[in-house]
Design a protein around this motif. Sequence first.
Motif, PDB file in Angstrom:
ATOM      1  N   THR A  10       0.008  13.285  28.665  1.00  0.00           N
ATOM      2  CA  THR A  10      -0.441  14.875  28.307  1.00  0.00           C
ATOM      3  C   THR A  10       1.149  15.495  28.782  1.00  0.00           C
ATOM      4  N   ILE A  11       1.743  16.359  27.815  1.00  0.00           N
ATOM      5  CA  ILE A  11       2.993  16.603  27.979  1.00  0.00           C
ATOM      6  C   ILE A  11       2.580  18.340  27.506  1.00  0.00           C
ATOM      7  N   VAL A  12       3.208  19.164  28.783  1.00  0.00           N
ATOM      8  CA  VAL A  12       3.106  20.515  28.614  1.00  0.00           C
ATOM      9  C   VAL A  12       4.586  20.921  28.318  1.00  0.00           C
ATOM     10  N   PHE A  13       4.869  21.509  27.078  1.00  0.00           N
ATOM     11  CA  PHE A  13       6.310  21.649  26.368  1.00  0.00           C
ATOM     12  C   PHE A  13       6.460  23.070  26.567  1.00  0.00           C
ATOM     13  N   GLY A  14       6.971  23.358  27.531  1.00  0.00           N
ATOM     14  CA  GLY A  14       7.499  24.950  27.741  1.00  0.00           C
ATOM     15  C   GLY A  14       8.579  25.475  27.164  1.00  0.00           C
ATOM     16  N   VAL A  15       8.750  26.361  26.359  1.00  0.00           N
ATOM     17  CA  VAL A  15       9.654  26.725  25.600  1.00  0.00           C
ATOM     18  C   VAL A  15      10.156  28.078  25.608  1.00  0.00           C
ATOM     19  N   GLY A  16      11.387  28.380  25.951  1.00  0.00           N
ATOM     20  CA  GLY A  16      12.051  29.983  25.878  1.00  0.00           C
ATOM     21  C   GLY A  16      13.274  29.592  26.710  1.00  0.00           C
ATOM     22  N   GLY A  17      14.030  30.878  26.467  1.00  0.00           N
ATOM     23  CA  GLY A  17      15.220  30.688  26.941  1.00  0.00           C
ATOM     24  C   GLY A  17      16.517  29.981  25.961  1.00  0.00           C
ATOM     25  N   SER A  18      16.268  29.380  24.961  1.00  0.00           N
ATOM     26  CA  SER A  18      16.812  28.587  24.509  1.00  0.00           C
ATOM     27  C   SER A  18      18.401  29.213  23.547  1.00  0.00           C
ATOM     28  N   ALA A  19      19.322  28.470  23.510  1.00  0.00           N
ATOM     29  CA  ALA A  19      20.490  28.596  22.733  1.00  0.00           C
ATOM     30  C   ALA A  19      20.500  28.362  21.481  1.00  0.00           C
ATOM     31  N   THR A  20      19.578  27.926  20.867  1.00  0.00           N
ATOM     32  CA  THR A  20      19.529  27.305  19.542  1.00  0.00           C
ATOM     33  C   THR A  20      18.267  27.945  18.638  1.00  0.00           C
ATOM     34  N   THR A  21      18.944  27.785  17.334  1.00  0.00           N
ATOM     35  CA  THR A  21      18.101  28.445  16.024  1.00  0.00           C
ATOM     36  C   THR A  21      17.905  27.288  15.104  1.00  0.00           C
ATOM     37  N   ASP A  22      17.513  25.932  15.556  1.00  0.00           N
ATOM     38  CA  ASP A  22      17.539  24.917  14.720  1.00  0.00           C
ATOM     39  C   ASP A  22      16.436  24.481  13.759  1.00  0.00           C
ATOM     40  N   GLY A  23      15.151  25.149  14.336  1.00  0.00           N
ATOM     41  CA  GLY A  23      13.717  24.685  14.018  1.00  0.00           C
ATOM     42  C   GLY A  23      13.272  23.720  14.440  1.00  0.00           C
ATOM     43  N   GLY A  24      13.911  23.077  15.644  1.00  0.00           N
ATOM     44  CA  GLY A  24      13.399  21.934  16.410  1.00  0.00           C
ATOM     45  C   GLY A  24      14.223  20.740  15.576  1.00  0.00           C
ATOM     46  N   ALA A  25      14.860  20.919  14.749  1.00  0.00           N
ATOM     47  CA  ALA A  25      15.345  19.574  13.784  1.00  0.00           C
ATOM     48  C   ALA A  25      16.106  18.672  14.728  1.00  0.00           C
ATOM     49  N   GLY A  26      16.813  19.157  15.750  1.00  0.00           N
ATOM     50  CA  GLY A  26      17.687  18.283  16.800  1.00  0.00           C
ATOM     51  C   GLY A  26      16.652  17.596  17.553  1.00  0.00           C
ATOM     52  N   MET A  27      15.614  18.099  18.060  1.00  0.00           N
ATOM     53  CA  MET A  27      14.670  17.647  18.780  1.00  0.00           C
ATOM     54  C   MET A  27      13.705  16.487  17.744  1.00  0.00           C
ATOM     55  N   LEU A  28      13.482  16.754  16.970  1.00  0.00           N
ATOM     56  CA  LEU A  28      12.886  15.577  15.834  1.00  0.00           C
ATOM     57  C   LEU A  28      13.813  14.538  15.730  1.00  0.00           C
ATOM     58  N   CYS A  29      15.057  14.763  15.592  1.00  0.00           N
ATOM     59  CA  CYS A  29      16.017  13.577  15.261  1.00  0.00           C
ATOM     60  C   CYS A  29      16.091  12.758  16.492  1.00  0.00           C
ATOM     61  N   ALA A  30      16.011  13.418  17.745  1.00  0.00           N
ATOM     62  CA  ALA A  30      15.766  12.445  18.977  1.00  0.00           C
ATOM     63  C   ALA A  30      14.687  11.843  18.809  1.00  0.00           C
ATOM     64  N   LEU A  31      13.883  12.122  18.378  1.00  0.00           N
ATOM     65  CA  LEU A  31      12.438  11.325  18.288  1.00  0.00           C
ATOM     66  C   LEU A  31      12.045  10.475  16.999  1.00  0.00           C
ATOM     67  N   GLY A  32      13.217  10.256  16.373  1.00  0.00           N
ATOM     68  CA  GLY A  32      13.316   9.288  15.450  1.00  0.00           C
ATOM     69  C   GLY A  32      13.227   9.700  13.970  1.00  0.00           C
ATOM     70  N   ALA A  33      13.299  11.205  13.712  1.00  0.00           N
ATOM     71  CA  ALA A  33      13.264  11.823  12.205  1.00  0.00           C
ATOM     72  C   ALA A  33      14.724  11.611  11.892  1.00  0.00           C
ATOM     73  N   ARG A  34      14.922  11.639  10.466  1.00  0.00           N
ATOM     74  CA  ARG A  34      16.358  11.919   9.885  1.00  0.00           C
ATOM     75  C   ARG A  34      16.390  12.984   8.949  1.00  0.00           C
ATOM     76  N   PHE A  35      17.310  13.860   9.056  1.00  0.00           N
ATOM     77  CA  PHE A  35      17.686  14.899   7.962  1.00  0.00           C
ATOM     78  C   PHE A  35      19.013  14.539   7.604  1.00  0.00           C
ATOM     79  N   LEU A  36      18.811  14.511   5.928  1.00  0.00           N
ATOM     80  CA  LEU A  36      19.999  13.955   5.395  1.00  0.00           C
ATOM     81  C   LEU A  36      20.478  15.044   4.157  1.00  0.00           C
TER      82      LEU A  36
END
Length: 372
Positions: free
Chosen positions: A123-149
């Motif tokens: 179980t992972i509680v993913f707390g989000v807030g205070g971000s420096a980013t506006t990438d729609g979570g694309a970077g996060m998805l890349c780190a988890l194996g997605a590819r954006f080309l």
Amino acid sequence: MLVAADKFKGSLTAVQVARCVTAGLRRVVPDVEVEALPVADGGDGTVDAAVAAGFERREVRVAGPLGHEVTAAFALRGDTAVVEMAEASGLQRLPAGVLAPLTASTYGSGELLRAALDAGARTIVFGVGGSATTDGGAGMLCALGARFLDAEGEPVAPGGGGLAALARADLSGLDPRLASVELVLASDVDNPLTGPKGAAAVYGPQKGASPDDVAALDAALAHYAKVLEEAAGDRAARYAVAPGAGAAGGIGYGALLLGARFRPGIDVMLEVLGFAPALERATLVITGEGSLDEQTLHGKAPAGVAAAARAAGKEVVAVCGRLTLAPEALARAGIRRAYPLTETEPDVTRCIAEAGPILERVAERIAHDYLR
């Protein structure tokens, strides 16, 4: 007596707030029983609150918002992890004086989630807030194996700005462990991904985005969602308008694509921290945060604490740096009375610089009002 307050941002952590309030109360009533339960609503300070409640702090090296390596922490107890995206991708992770609204990435947040999976979290509680980013979570998805080309088959540039060049999304490489994990998106923000109430329009300016940047980011996020619809089907379009999609620069959208369930951050954290049994033992609850204002009433920690306490028939007072809510609004939120530091020390600069000692004096007043 239960002290369940959030941080005073820029002055005191939630743990320090609890310590100062306890010290002030005991100066008046030395033998008063005080239970401290620092709280958070999913934003920065969430991991610290979990650690204070007995979770183990785990540190890992991950990418910061501009790609530089930082040491970030998550919290673990048994097979439950608390991951705070601001630890990796928050504004505080940017170099001093630098804002990067178009290029800041959530890649490090994905690395934190991966570290929690590696640690055995189910179980992972993913707390989000205070971000420096506006990438729609694309970077996060890349780190988890997605590819954006892009159109040439090359990875798009990091950050929300790079999404304008997105031609194809490939989610087939996502970490298979995600399918068997309960992922909870914990946030006090219910904005959609795009539009006038979206991630770029509402929160982009806080991250240094000019009006032109906001327009570019909003268009890039809309394009990103459209391309993801081709890769993930209709759910990608549904998630884009779902509550919480726009949280933390749209990382909420990425989390929803991973199968996360959106819940108000304070509700989740009160459960994780064991608030209900602590509340049962309390005679009076002291909550608070740096500024008690209109935003407090919309899912912030003190409102969540007060609502739960009122449902249990417990009296609540609040401490804060400054107060802009009328007594009637406080009463509707379940807070009998608020004690701002500015009532004790009118100089705001001193309130910020000397918040700890002033808060102790405020707590002495609470002890006189409620314990004597």
